[in-house]
Design a protein around this motif. Structure first.
Motif, mmCIF file in Angstrom:
data_model
loop_
_atom_site.group_PDB
_atom_site.id
_atom_site.type_symbol
_atom_site.label_atom_id
_atom_site.label_comp_id
_atom_site.label_asym_id
_atom_site.label_seq_id
_atom_site.Cartn_x
_atom_site.Cartn_y
_atom_site.Cartn_z
ATOM 1 N N LEU A 91 26.516 -17.316 15.723
ATOM 2 C CA LEU A 91 26.549 -16.794 14.358
ATOM 3 C C LEU A 91 26.448 -17.943 13.342
ATOM 4 C CD1 LEU A 91 26.867 -13.968 13.064
ATOM 5 C CD2 LEU A 91 29.289 -14.537 12.736
ATOM 6 N N GLU A 92 25.597 -17.753 12.355
ATOM 7 C CA GLU A 92 25.430 -18.751 11.296
ATOM 8 C C GLU A 92 26.555 -18.538 10.296
ATOM 9 O OE1 GLU A 92 24.108 -21.779 10.388
ATOM 10 O OE2 GLU A 92 22.105 -21.010 10.818
ATOM 11 N N TRP B 26 17.139 -17.379 5.526
ATOM 12 C CA TRP B 26 17.824 -16.083 5.665
ATOM 13 C C TRP B 26 18.277 -15.810 7.095
ATOM 14 C CZ3 TRP B 26 14.484 -13.039 8.656
ATOM 15 C CH2 TRP B 26 13.121 -13.316 8.553
ATOM 16 N N ARG B 27 18.442 -16.910 7.851
ATOM 17 C CA ARG B 27 18.860 -16.808 9.250
ATOM 18 C C ARG B 27 20.313 -16.344 9.351
ATOM 19 N NH1 ARG B 27 17.715 -21.836 10.095
ATOM 20 N NH2 ARG B 27 19.785 -22.466 9.438
ATOM 21 N N SER B 28 20.586 -15.437 10.281
ATOM 22 C CA SER B 28 21.977 -15.048 10.518
ATOM 23 C C SER B 28 22.487 -15.608 11.851
ATOM 24 C CB SER B 28 22.123 -13.517 10.486
ATOM 25 O OG SER B 28 21.413 -12.932 11.555
ATOM 26 N N LYS C 150 14.097 -19.070 11.723
ATOM 27 C CA LYS C 150 14.560 -17.819 11.117
ATOM 28 C C LYS C 150 15.612 -17.137 11.991
ATOM 29 C CE LYS C 150 10.222 -16.894 8.736
ATOM 30 N NZ LYS C 150 8.878 -16.366 8.952
ATOM 31 N N GLY C 151 15.883 -17.738 13.129
ATOM 32 C CA GLY C 151 16.925 -17.190 14.003
ATOM 33 C C GLY C 151 16.499 -15.959 14.765
#
Lengths: 97, 392
Positions: free
Chosen positions: A94-95, A33-35, A76-77
């Protein structure tokens, strides 16, 4: 169990949802759920290992050259690595899907 | 084959747990259950029962300890009442979901407030949805037999669910009755040692109680629900085997003088014996009254229950607990729901009686039956009526 690994019929659910394989939490994909994703600039990096020490998910591992590389299966960023890097070698980008 | 001895029902239950060769007992004393675990602690202290007796600081710890114990493959027993059962609440769901077959006797007692140590079913009805198999005993002999049955069913590899045997506090727990305690060798033949397929063992590590992310939780609950419903078969088979070995026959639903009955009284627990006396009296007066008793409460014996009420005009359901603001007592609402899809179903009249140790007499049962006869022609105005409450 990662979310994509958990998609099974109720008929295949293990007894009592027990885990029969010890230590299988390593298979848990925490990085889904990494952004934002950390990117390393090897030119700036001095291999101090601050990212390795301070990463809360223990995502960093040294490669053959001694650079610490992030494992995106777990990352998880959160951005702590980028914040603590004394040389500004890590940038959060940004992912993009 | 066993000797018939007069003894207090609580003591007899403890003796049954000994006959079952329980290996771990963790319990906290609470009235009216105390005598059961008190006697068990004596049996362990005297070396008569080779078990670990764990003294704990609360019922929450007692049941938690039991879960750990049964997870290692030890036959485990506990007992409680009322506030103690309420304190166990969150762990009770975990026991069933993790398929840990603890056996517990609940000496049913009212819940506070007002503080009451006396009997009704509000403690167990508040735990209706914990996913444990639940039976209700009518007398001391049945309590002993149901405890043996509980170990056999709960630990069956095709079941593996915890089980509660309910006994009415005081009116059953503290009564002295002639009881046949079966011989050890017969119990051993009926109840093989507990051999779970999976258990906590350092030589073969497993994890019990992991997180269920939204992608798997629902499937896990469905698997649990299906397994719970399937326990029915084992419950019935164990009673059948019990009858062959010990000569006492048990069914999920018992009926008494229900042939040609126009009014059926439905009740759970020891009050059924008083109700039987009332039925006999009314039958002598020519009133066609019968009695239905639910021995198995969870999983609900739908098939047997529907059969027991087939052709019956009025069913008077007697609840021993209040469900404030609901459309009836817990048993009343359950029964109405079970009957909803039956084309020919009795009119269901719901009474709440005997809360907090209030006696329910033969006359009270007669009154309920009389009201039920009245409601044969006239629909009741209220969803449920309280019996024995002073109006003035």
């Amino acid at each position: 169990m990662g979310k994509d690994q958990a998609l099974m019929s109720w008929k295949d659910v293990p007894f009592g949802l027990y885990i029969f394989e010890p230590g299988n939490s390593a298979q848990f994909k925490t990085g889904d759920w990494r952004s934002m994703r950390p990117e390393l600039d090897k030119e700036k990096c001095v291999k101090c290992g601050s990212c390795y020490i301070l990463c809360p998910d223990m995502c960093y591992e040294a490669d053959e050259e001694g650079f610490y590389q992030v494992n995106l299966f777990y990352c998880k960023g959160c951005g702590i690595c980028a914040a603590v890097c004394p040389k500004g070698a890590i940038t959060m980008v940004l992912e993009e899907v | 084959m066993g000797k018939r001895v007069a003894m207090e029902v609580s003591i007899a239950i403890a003796e049954a747990v000994k006959l079952a060769r329980a290996e771990v007992i963790a319990a906290y004393p609470i009235t009216p259950q105390t005598h059961i675990v008190e006697h068990l602690s004596e049996l362990v202290a005297n070396g008569e029962l080779d078990a670990e007796y764990v003294t704990v600081e609360s019922e929450h710890s007692a049941i938690s300890c039991c879960l750990g114990s049964v997870a290692t493959g030890a036959r485990t027993f506990t007992s409680t009442s009322s506030q103690g059962l309420a304190l166990m609440h969150e762990i009770l769901f975990i026991a069933s979901a993790l398929r840990l077959p603890v056996v517990m006797v609940v000496a049913n007692r009212a819940l506070s407030a007002p503080i009451s140590i006396w009997n009704d079913h509000s403690d167990i009805m508040a735990q209706r949805d914990i996913g444990w198999i639940q039976t209700f005993a009518e007398n001391g002999q049945e309590a002993v037999d149901l405890v043996l049955h509980a170990f056999r069913v709960a630990e069956d590899r095709n079941v593996m669910f915890p089980m509660i045997v309910n006994i009415d506090g005081f009116t059953l727990s503290h009564v002295i009755e002639p009881i046949v305690l079966p011989d050890q060798e017969d119990v051993d033949a009926f109840l093989p040692p507990f051999r779970p397929k999976y258990k906590l063992d350092p030589r073969k590590p497993i994890s019990i109680g992991a997180v269920g992310v939204p992608e798997i939780y629902f499937e896990a609950k469905k698997a649990q629900d299906e397994a719970f419903k399937n326990s029915r078969r084992v419950i019935l088979r164990a009673w059948k085997d019990f009858a062959t070995r010990f000569g006492r026959e048990y069914h999920p639903v018992e009926t008494y003088r229900m042939e040609d009955a126009e009014v059926g009284l439905l009740i759970m627990g020891s009050l059924a014996e008083t109700a039987m006396t009332a039925v006999d009296k009314m039958r002598e007066e020519g009133k066609k009254v019968g009695l239905i008793r639910l021995r198995l409460w969870r999983p609900f014996p739908t098939k047997e229950f529907r059969k027991a009420v087939s052709g019956l005009p009025v069913l008077a359901v007697i609840d021993r607990a209040l469900t404030p603001g609901a459309s009836g007592g817990p048993v009343g609402t359950e029964v109405r729901s079970v009957l909803y899809h039956c084309a020919r179903r009795p009119r269901v009249v719901n009474f709440v009686a005997g809360l907090g140790g209030r006696d329910v007499t033969v006359e009270d049962f007669e009154e309920m039956a009389d009201r039920a006869f009245f409601y044969k022609k006239k629909r009741p105005k209220e969803a449920y009526e309280l019996i024995g409450v002073r109006e003035s």
